[in-house]
Scaffold this motif. Sequence first.
Motif, PDB file in Angstrom:
ATOM      1  N   THR A 134       7.915  10.898   3.992  1.00 22.84           N
ATOM      2  CA  THR A 134       7.561  12.313   4.158  1.00 22.84           C
ATOM      3  C   THR A 134       6.059  12.499   4.279  1.00 22.84           C
ATOM      4  O   THR A 134       5.572  12.951   5.310  1.00 22.84           O
ATOM      5  CB  THR A 134       8.058  13.169   2.965  1.00 22.84           C
ATOM      6  OG1 THR A 134       7.633  12.544   1.768  1.00 22.84           O
ATOM      7  CG2 THR A 134       9.544  13.322   2.994  1.00 22.84           C
ATOM      8  N   ALA A 135       5.333  12.114   3.242  1.00 23.46           N
ATOM      9  CA  ALA A 135       3.902  12.431   3.190  1.00 23.46           C
ATOM     10  C   ALA A 135       3.154  11.970   4.438  1.00 23.46           C
ATOM     11  O   ALA A 135       2.453  12.756   5.087  1.00 23.46           O
ATOM     12  CB  ALA A 135       3.289  11.794   1.947  1.00 23.46           C
ATOM     13  N   ALA A 136       3.338  10.683   4.772  1.00 22.20           N
ATOM     14  CA  ALA A 136       2.602  10.139   5.913  1.00 22.20           C
ATOM     15  C   ALA A 136       3.007  10.826   7.210  1.00 22.20           C
ATOM     16  O   ALA A 136       2.196  10.975   8.123  1.00 22.20           O
ATOM     17  CB  ALA A 136       2.832   8.632   6.012  1.00 22.20           C
ATOM     18  N   LEU A 145       2.821   5.665  15.485  1.00 19.58           N
ATOM     19  CA  LEU A 145       1.861   4.580  15.251  1.00 19.58           C
ATOM     20  C   LEU A 145       1.660   4.345  13.758  1.00 19.58           C
ATOM     21  O   LEU A 145       1.608   3.198  13.294  1.00 19.58           O
ATOM     22  CB  LEU A 145       0.525   4.919  15.916  1.00 19.58           C
ATOM     23  CG  LEU A 145       0.496   4.786  17.448  1.00 19.58           C
ATOM     24  CD1 LEU A 145      -0.744   5.465  18.024  1.00 19.58           C
ATOM     25  CD2 LEU A 145       0.516   3.314  17.839  1.00 19.58           C
ATOM     26  N   THR A 146       1.577   5.438  13.003  1.00 19.48           N
ATOM     27  CA  THR A 146       1.382   5.308  11.559  1.00 19.48           C
ATOM     28  C   THR A 146       2.587   4.637  10.901  1.00 19.48           C
ATOM     29  O   THR A 146       2.446   3.703  10.105  1.00 19.48           O
ATOM     30  CB  THR A 146       1.159   6.701  10.938  1.00 19.48           C
ATOM     31  OG1 THR A 146       0.113   7.359  11.660  1.00 19.48           O
ATOM     32  CG2 THR A 146       0.791   6.580   9.477  1.00 19.48           C
ATOM     33  N   ILE A 199       0.830  -1.204   0.000  1.00 18.31           N
ATOM     34  CA  ILE A 199       0.000   0.000   0.000  1.00 18.31           C
ATOM     35  C   ILE A 199       0.865   1.255   0.000  1.00 18.31           C
ATOM     36  O   ILE A 199       1.826   1.344   0.759  1.00 18.31           O
ATOM     37  CB  ILE A 199      -0.947  -0.013   1.224  1.00 18.31           C
ATOM     38  CG1 ILE A 199      -2.042  -1.036   0.998  1.00 18.31           C
ATOM     39  CG2 ILE A 199      -1.543   1.350   1.487  1.00 18.31           C
ATOM     40  CD1 ILE A 199      -3.041  -1.105   2.127  1.00 18.31           C
ATOM     41  N   PRO A 200       0.532   2.218  -0.837  1.00 19.87           N
ATOM     42  CA  PRO A 200       1.326   3.462  -0.868  1.00 19.87           C
ATOM     43  C   PRO A 200       1.270   4.162   0.492  1.00 19.87           C
ATOM     44  O   PRO A 200       0.242   4.141   1.168  1.00 19.87           O
ATOM     45  CB  PRO A 200       0.631   4.312  -1.927  1.00 19.87           C
ATOM     46  CG  PRO A 200      -0.298   3.414  -2.649  1.00 19.87           C
ATOM     47  CD  PRO A 200      -0.554   2.225  -1.807  1.00 19.87           C
ATOM     48  N   SER A 201       2.376   4.793   0.851  1.00 18.62           N
ATOM     49  CA  SER A 201       2.480   5.339   2.198  1.00 18.62           C
ATOM     50  C   SER A 201       1.451   6.439   2.473  1.00 18.62           C
ATOM     51  O   SER A 201       1.011   6.618   3.598  1.00 18.62           O
ATOM     52  CB  SER A 201       3.883   5.858   2.440  1.00 18.62           C
ATOM     53  OG  SER A 201       4.198   6.828   1.482  1.00 18.62           O
ATOM     54  N   ILE A 202       1.053   7.144   1.413  1.00 18.35           N
ATOM     55  CA  ILE A 202       0.117   8.244   1.650  1.00 18.35           C
ATOM     56  C   ILE A 202      -1.221   7.726   2.183  1.00 18.35           C
ATOM     57  O   ILE A 202      -1.904   8.396   2.951  1.00 18.35           O
ATOM     58  CB  ILE A 202      -0.097   9.062   0.332  1.00 18.35           C
ATOM     59  CG1 ILE A 202      -0.952  10.313   0.577  1.00 18.35           C
ATOM     60  CG2 ILE A 202      -0.721   8.213  -0.752  1.00 18.35           C
ATOM     61  CD1 ILE A 202      -0.267  11.375   1.374  1.00 18.35           C
TER      62      ILE A 202
END
Lengths: 253, 297
Positions: B223-225, B156-157, B128-131
């Motif tokens: 970065t994004a997440a 947690l993410t 799954i893409p991190s975003i």
Amino acid sequence: MTKDIKIRVRNLNLFYGHFQALVDMNIDIVQNKVTALIGPSGCGKSTFLRTLNRLNDLIQDVKIEGKVLLDGKNIYDDAYDPIELRKRVGMVFQKPNPFPKTIYENVAYGPRIHGIKEKAKLDEIVEKSLRRAALWDEVRHKLDKPALGLSGGQQQRLCIARCLAVEPEVILMDEPTSALDPISTSKVEDLIGELKKDYTIIIVTHNMQQAGRVSDYTSFFLNGEIIETDLTSNIFSKPADKRTEDYITGRFG
Amino acid sequence: MTVYTKTISHLVQMTRKKKKIKYTEKIAYGFIYLMAFLTIFALISIIGYVLIHGVKHMNWEFFTQEPRSMGREGGIFSIIVGTIYLTLVAIGIATPIGIAAAIHLTEYARENKFVKLIRFGIEILAGIPSIIFGLFGFVFFVIFLGFRWSILSGGLTLAMMIFPILIRTTEEALKTVPLSYREGSLALGATKWQTIARVVLPSRASGILTGLILGIGRAVGETAAVILTAGSSLGLPISIFDPARTMSVHLYMLASEGMSKEKTFATASVLIVWILCINFLASMIAQRYVQKTNIEA
Ligand SMILES: Nc1ncnc2c1ncn2[C@@H]1O[C@H](COP(=O)(O)OP(=O)(O)OP(=O)(O)O)[C@@H](O)[C@H]1O
Ligand SMILES: [Mg+2]
């Protein structure tokens, strides 16, 4: 002459799924003696040996019937703790299988899991066990080296030391010398002669001379059945069953 | 006579064929070498380019001072702290759960439909893409559980992202443990758990460590997440409920807003050195461990 019977096997049957590997086996194992199990490949020697420390419990789809009495108590009773059993009945495997740990840690492993923590006590057990396995002089200077760096014969004696460190009463050996050269083999055989003073030993072997050299009793297995068990000298000189004679004279198997 | 010429022409053809084979082989090899060279060249030039432009701006102040005026001036102290903090929290959460799950799947669970489903889920999770993780973390941890933008939400993410990597590498490692180790241990009267904890796991420590490093790599590089869950605050995070900015996020902010080329490359250099250090350290630990226990590996 009274003999103490350490293990009595009564009407033992074992099934791998639908295949019956052990058929109605009965045998008495005499205390402080060496009993050799001989017989052609696939006749159930290893399977039988592994019923004595309940190592077959690990395999799925195994069904076991009958009784195995260790000092009079059935080890297949629900109340019997296999952990306790394996402390009393040690095993040496066909292929040396030291853990990927140091020589010291291999021998100290058993005592440690059974709760011994003091360094001095562990040191003492390690030295004593290695001495008994006739390995101490060869490894005393490299106890902290990996066990897998030892030769095959040394590894097998290390496995014997590892087994002795738990102070079992019975030692099961499944072709312990089949992976060893003649010199290592004779060392292990001498060791067996030494050890029977204090332990009851059951050894599987394909080597008739070896059975003759090390054992007091010999039991002949064929197709999952015990054909006969007797003093080794009797088995080799005047076997009661024709099939035993055929086997040891090399006429089949 | 005709036979003779036939043989000759045959021989000529054969040698031509042989030459042809040799040529194609040479071309194939040349191609492989070229590709290998290009890969290494690309790697070295990227790292080299970044380091050449960044190292000269790396000085004591850069490491010890807090960023000023949105990072245009000052250092990246709070950002280094934020990166380490967030990574530790993520790894700290993911490692025990991941290893425990892998142990359960390989050692205890029986192969049935349910376990197959879990495995399938883990495969999916890994891809799954991190975003998407970021979005989930934002909705669930930041808003629903009210953790706001914080080290905790971010940790947690990231842990959820690392978890499948860890579980897979650990599972693969455990599967290669020979039956003879397990039997050897059990035959000495060890319990199943003792066998796993003292023989099975230690014998594959370096494999598990590899999974951990891949996990750290993913956490450090994200970065994004992270922006969605830990925020991008420049302040020094103290509590686990404080927001934080990691080096990758800082780099992204600096670069995308074209604030300071110097600081951008200096940050990138720190990030590269940081990752190289982790890898180096891990392989050193693994090697020392292997030397002490195992000569086959
Ligand atoms: N885990 C298992 N599942 C199914 N069948 C098995 C299993 N282990 C052994 N068997 C079968 O049980 C029979 C007895 O095997 P066992 O290993 O006890 O023979 P053995 O006498 O020790 O032979 P060898 O001398 O070759 O070691 C064989 O027919 C074997 O194929
Ligand atoms: Mg066998």
